[in-house]
Scaffold this motif. Structure first.
Motif, mmCIF file in Angstrom:
data_model
loop_
_atom_site.group_PDB
_atom_site.id
_atom_site.type_symbol
_atom_site.label_atom_id
_atom_site.label_comp_id
_atom_site.label_asym_id
_atom_site.label_seq_id
_atom_site.Cartn_x
_atom_site.Cartn_y
_atom_site.Cartn_z
ATOM 1 N N GLU A 149 0.819 -1.210 0.000
ATOM 2 C CA GLU A 149 0.000 0.000 0.000
ATOM 3 C C GLU A 149 0.862 1.274 0.000
ATOM 4 O OE1 GLU A 149 -2.381 -3.399 1.291
ATOM 5 O OE2 GLU A 149 -0.429 -2.622 1.966
ATOM 6 N N THR A 150 1.952 1.265 0.751
ATOM 7 C CA THR A 150 2.848 2.425 0.751
ATOM 8 C C THR A 150 3.551 2.543 -0.593
ATOM 9 O OG1 THR A 150 3.192 2.258 3.141
ATOM 10 C CG2 THR A 150 4.828 3.495 1.891
ATOM 11 N N ARG A 151 4.030 1.447 -1.114
ATOM 12 C CA ARG A 151 4.723 1.457 -2.404
ATOM 13 C C ARG A 151 3.786 1.894 -3.532
ATOM 14 N NH1 ARG A 151 5.726 -3.525 -3.853
ATOM 15 N NH2 ARG A 151 7.374 -2.969 -5.330
ATOM 16 N N GLU A 152 2.542 1.465 -3.473
ATOM 17 C CA GLU A 152 1.549 1.870 -4.468
ATOM 18 C C GLU A 152 1.375 3.381 -4.463
ATOM 19 O OE1 GLU A 152 -3.058 0.661 -5.348
ATOM 20 O OE2 GLU A 152 -2.571 1.357 -3.318
ATOM 21 N N GLY A 153 1.325 3.968 -3.264
ATOM 22 C CA GLY A 153 1.153 5.412 -3.165
ATOM 23 C C GLY A 153 2.366 6.184 -3.636
ATOM 24 N N ILE A 154 3.551 5.632 -3.425
ATOM 25 C CA ILE A 154 4.782 6.291 -3.872
ATOM 26 C C ILE A 154 4.821 6.378 -5.393
ATOM 27 C CG2 ILE A 154 7.296 6.007 -4.022
ATOM 28 C CD1 ILE A 154 7.170 4.834 -1.161
ATOM 29 N N LEU A 155 4.328 5.347 -6.072
ATOM 30 C CA LEU A 155 4.330 5.330 -7.542
ATOM 31 C C LEU A 155 3.109 6.110 -8.039
ATOM 32 C CD1 LEU A 155 5.956 4.196 -9.936
ATOM 33 C CD2 LEU A 155 4.410 2.234 -9.954
ATOM 34 N N LYS A 156 3.203 7.424 -7.989
ATOM 35 C CA LYS A 156 2.075 8.283 -8.336
ATOM 36 C C LYS A 156 1.748 8.242 -9.824
ATOM 37 C CE LYS A 156 2.586 12.468 -7.004
ATOM 38 N NZ LYS A 156 3.139 13.775 -6.543
ATOM 39 N N HIS A 157 2.788 8.280 -10.658
ATOM 40 C CA HIS A 157 2.624 8.319 -12.111
ATOM 41 C C HIS A 157 3.528 7.262 -12.734
ATOM 42 C CE1 HIS A 157 0.704 12.136 -11.300
ATOM 43 N NE2 HIS A 157 1.820 12.599 -10.762
ATOM 44 N N CYS A 158 3.089 6.734 -13.852
ATOM 45 C CA CYS A 158 3.903 5.707 -14.512
ATOM 46 C C CYS A 158 3.392 5.522 -15.936
ATOM 47 C CB CYS A 158 3.814 4.385 -13.737
ATOM 48 S SG CYS A 158 4.922 3.097 -14.317
ATOM 49 N N SER A 159 4.300 5.583 -16.907
ATOM 50 C CA SER A 159 3.903 5.331 -18.293
ATOM 51 C C SER A 159 3.556 3.855 -18.471
ATOM 52 C CB SER A 159 5.038 5.697 -19.251
ATOM 53 O OG SER A 159 6.137 4.806 -19.076
ATOM 54 N N ARG A 160 2.823 3.553 -19.513
ATOM 55 C CA ARG A 160 2.439 2.164 -19.764
ATOM 56 C C ARG A 160 3.666 1.281 -19.994
ATOM 57 N NH1 ARG A 160 -2.178 -0.402 -20.547
ATOM 58 N NH2 ARG A 160 -2.117 -2.425 -21.598
ATOM 59 N N SER A 161 4.652 1.818 -20.710
ATOM 60 C CA SER A 161 5.846 1.016 -20.985
ATOM 61 C C SER A 161 6.612 0.703 -19.702
ATOM 62 C CB SER A 161 6.753 1.736 -21.989
ATOM 63 O OG SER A 161 7.143 3.008 -21.488
ATOM 64 N N ASN A 162 6.737 1.711 -18.815
ATOM 65 C CA ASN A 162 7.410 1.461 -17.544
ATOM 66 C C ASN A 162 6.591 0.533 -16.652
ATOM 67 O OD1 ASN A 162 9.845 2.915 -17.829
ATOM 68 N ND2 ASN A 162 8.801 4.846 -17.395
ATOM 69 N N ALA A 163 5.266 0.676 -16.711
ATOM 70 C CA ALA A 163 4.402 -0.209 -15.921
ATOM 71 C C ALA A 163 4.572 -1.664 -16.366
ATOM 72 C CB ALA A 163 2.943 0.224 -16.056
ATOM 73 N N GLN A 164 4.708 -1.874 -17.650
ATOM 74 C CA GLN A 164 4.912 -3.233 -18.162
ATOM 75 C C GLN A 164 6.231 -3.815 -17.661
ATOM 76 O OE1 GLN A 164 4.447 -2.310 -22.328
ATOM 77 N NE2 GLN A 164 2.316 -3.023 -22.372
ATOM 78 N N LEU A 165 7.269 -2.993 -17.628
ATOM 79 C CA LEU A 165 8.567 -3.459 -17.133
ATOM 80 C C LEU A 165 8.486 -3.817 -15.644
ATOM 81 C CD1 LEU A 165 10.978 -0.906 -18.868
ATOM 82 C CD2 LEU A 165 10.714 -3.339 -19.411
ATOM 83 N N ILE A 166 7.822 -2.965 -14.865
ATOM 84 C CA ILE A 166 7.670 -3.254 -13.436
ATOM 85 C C ILE A 166 6.837 -4.506 -13.231
ATOM 86 C CG2 ILE A 166 6.697 -2.398 -11.260
ATOM 87 C CD1 ILE A 166 7.342 0.443 -12.254
ATOM 88 N N ASN A 167 5.793 -4.641 -14.051
ATOM 89 C CA ASN A 167 4.893 -5.782 -13.899
ATOM 90 C C ASN A 167 5.569 -7.103 -14.244
ATOM 91 O OD1 ASN A 167 2.214 -5.774 -12.881
ATOM 92 N ND2 ASN A 167 1.500 -6.686 -14.798
ATOM 93 N N GLU A 168 6.564 -7.050 -15.097
ATOM 94 C CA GLU A 168 7.312 -8.277 -15.409
ATOM 95 C C GLU A 168 8.068 -8.781 -14.179
ATOM 96 O OE1 GLU A 168 9.865 -7.436 -18.706
ATOM 97 O OE2 GLU A 168 8.191 -7.091 -20.112
ATOM 98 N N ARG A 169 8.576 -7.843 -13.392
ATOM 99 C CA ARG A 169 9.308 -8.217 -12.173
ATOM 100 C C ARG A 169 8.366 -8.493 -11.007
ATOM 101 N NH1 ARG A 169 12.215 -3.594 -13.955
ATOM 102 N NH2 ARG A 169 11.285 -2.352 -12.271
ATOM 103 N N GLU A 170 7.212 -7.854 -11.031
ATOM 104 C CA GLU A 170 6.254 -7.963 -9.927
ATOM 105 C C GLU A 170 4.850 -8.102 -10.507
ATOM 106 O OE1 GLU A 170 4.694 -5.331 -6.085
ATOM 107 O OE2 GLU A 170 6.307 -4.567 -7.359
#
Length: 392
Positions: A149-170
């Motif tokens: 929940e804290t980490r979700e709040g820290i990530l305020k903005h994120c492009s789709r391409s960066n979100a895909q990269l993060i989602n691959e790891r998590e």
């Protein structure tokens, strides 16, 4: 004993940490997150990172640290009125700028240019990177191992391409909402608003203190400020004299700040009621953000933001300093890419272990982003022999 609303994040129902840990006997998970953030090296460095004015320009201007404290205070006040989880709000607010570069947005823009061939640079992503990897405090894991929940709040903005990269790891983690269109928790939504309210108010204060903007300019060009300025003079006509201008400014800002807070509380409560959410999951799937300004306050706040952009952030004196600051960042990045051994030992080790140029560039970006204003200025002078900024 605080009472949480049904739609608030409950620390007992947290989605947990990436690495399991025993429960703390005297603190909730969100309190523990807040404490880890406050004790982190990245948090301490915020005291010497630019908000608008570079550190050497004056002792009383806001820094990233004082800004983060003001955001946290506003966030907690609003959270309490709406029955949200105050400790979670405080943790997110205190951590939201941990990834900011030296020299504010000018430093971020310069570092993004340096990294344009290697994935770019964005301070929200870097804040998450700080708490997930770069802090080194615990033997069992890198980072601070904060809750979802804290980490979700820290990530305020994120492009789709960066979100895909993060989602691959998590998979289905903190970046999932940027892919499926769901919303963050109300606590996370609140921190975005507290950030905007805080910097609009304190940048007015710092701007007038600096002499780059005046209350008369604000009165004539910004209806939101003019309303509270005139109301203050009606109630306290003695403040019109030159010797009382600080009190006039502070009281005008205080009223403006308070009304923005009350507007957020009232409008958000109506939105929550109209959507009928009864749980965090319903908040995430309701289809729109529920925390926000009323339409009138949104328009008036945006006008203030545009005034500050034109008259303060783009003021020739600020721009001149920021151009020098950007040169510092460019020069440091270039120097470390050629001679990574100039960095601190742990970054040297990571750079030497990098398999690609892009991986080395990311190590250099991590090092430069973690610098304070004065450390960056001193390092630049040491490496280049040039003093572009006051190094203190």
């Amino acid at each position: 004993m605080k009472t949480l609303a049904a739609y608030a994040c409950d620390p007992l129902q947290s989605r947990g940490r990436r690495f399991e840990e025993p429960v703390a006997p005297t603190r909730s998970d969100f309190q523990r997150d807040r404490d880890r953030i406050v004790h982190s090296s990245a948090f301490r460095r915020l005291v010497y990172k630019t908000q608008v004015f570079v550190n050497h320009e004056g002792d009383l201007f806001r820094t990233r640290l004082t800004h983060s404290l003001e955001v946290a205070q506003l966030g907690r006040s609003i959270a309490r009125s709406l029955g949200l989880e105050e400790d979670l709000v405080e943790a997110i607010c205190l951590a939201h700028d941990l990834g900011h570069t030296p020299f504010g947005h000018a430093g971020q823009d310069a570092l993004n240019e340096c990294m344009r061939l290697h994935g770019g640079f964005e301070h929200n992503l870097q804040s998450l990177r700080v708490v997930d990897r770069l802090e080194e405090r615990y033997p069992a894991f890198d980072g601070l191992n904060l809750t979802f929940e804290t980490r979700e709040g820290i990530l305020k903005h994120c492009s789709r391409s960066n979100a895909q990269l993060i989602n691959e790891r998590e998979p289905a983690g903190v970046a999932q909402r940027f892919l499926d269109g769901t919303q963050p928790s109300l606590e996370a939504q609140l921190c975005n608003l507290a950030d905007a309210i805080a910097y609009n108010a304190h940048d007015v204060d710092d701007g007038v203190r600096s002499g780059l903007i005046t209350m008369i300019q604000l009165r004539d060009a910004v209806p939101l400020f003019a309303h509270y300025y005139e109301a203050t003079l009606r109630d306290w006509p003695a403040l019109a004299v030159p010797e009382a201008q600080r009190k006039l400014l502070y009281e005008s800002i205080r009223r403006m700040l308070s009304d923005q807070v009350y507007d957020v509380i009232g409008h958000s409560r109506l939105q929550i009621e109209s959507c009928g959410v009864k749980s965090v999951q319903e908040v995430r799937h309701c289809g729109r953000l529920l925390m926000g300004f009323s339409e009138e306050m949104k328009i008036r706040s945006q006008a203030l933001k545009q005034f500050l952009l034109r008259q303060l952030y783009r003021h020739p004196q600020v721009m001149q300093t920021m151009e020098s600051a950007q040169q510092v960042v460019h020069d440091l990045f270039a120097a470390y890419m050629v001679e990574p051994e100039r960095m601190k030992p742990r970054f040297v080790q990571r750079a030497q272990a990098a398999d690609t140029l892009g991986e080395r560039a990311r190590v250099v970006a991590d090092f430069v982003a973690g610098m304070t204003d004065r450390y960056a200025a001193r390092e630049h002078e040491r490496i280049t022999g040039l003093q572009l900024l006051g190094a203190g």
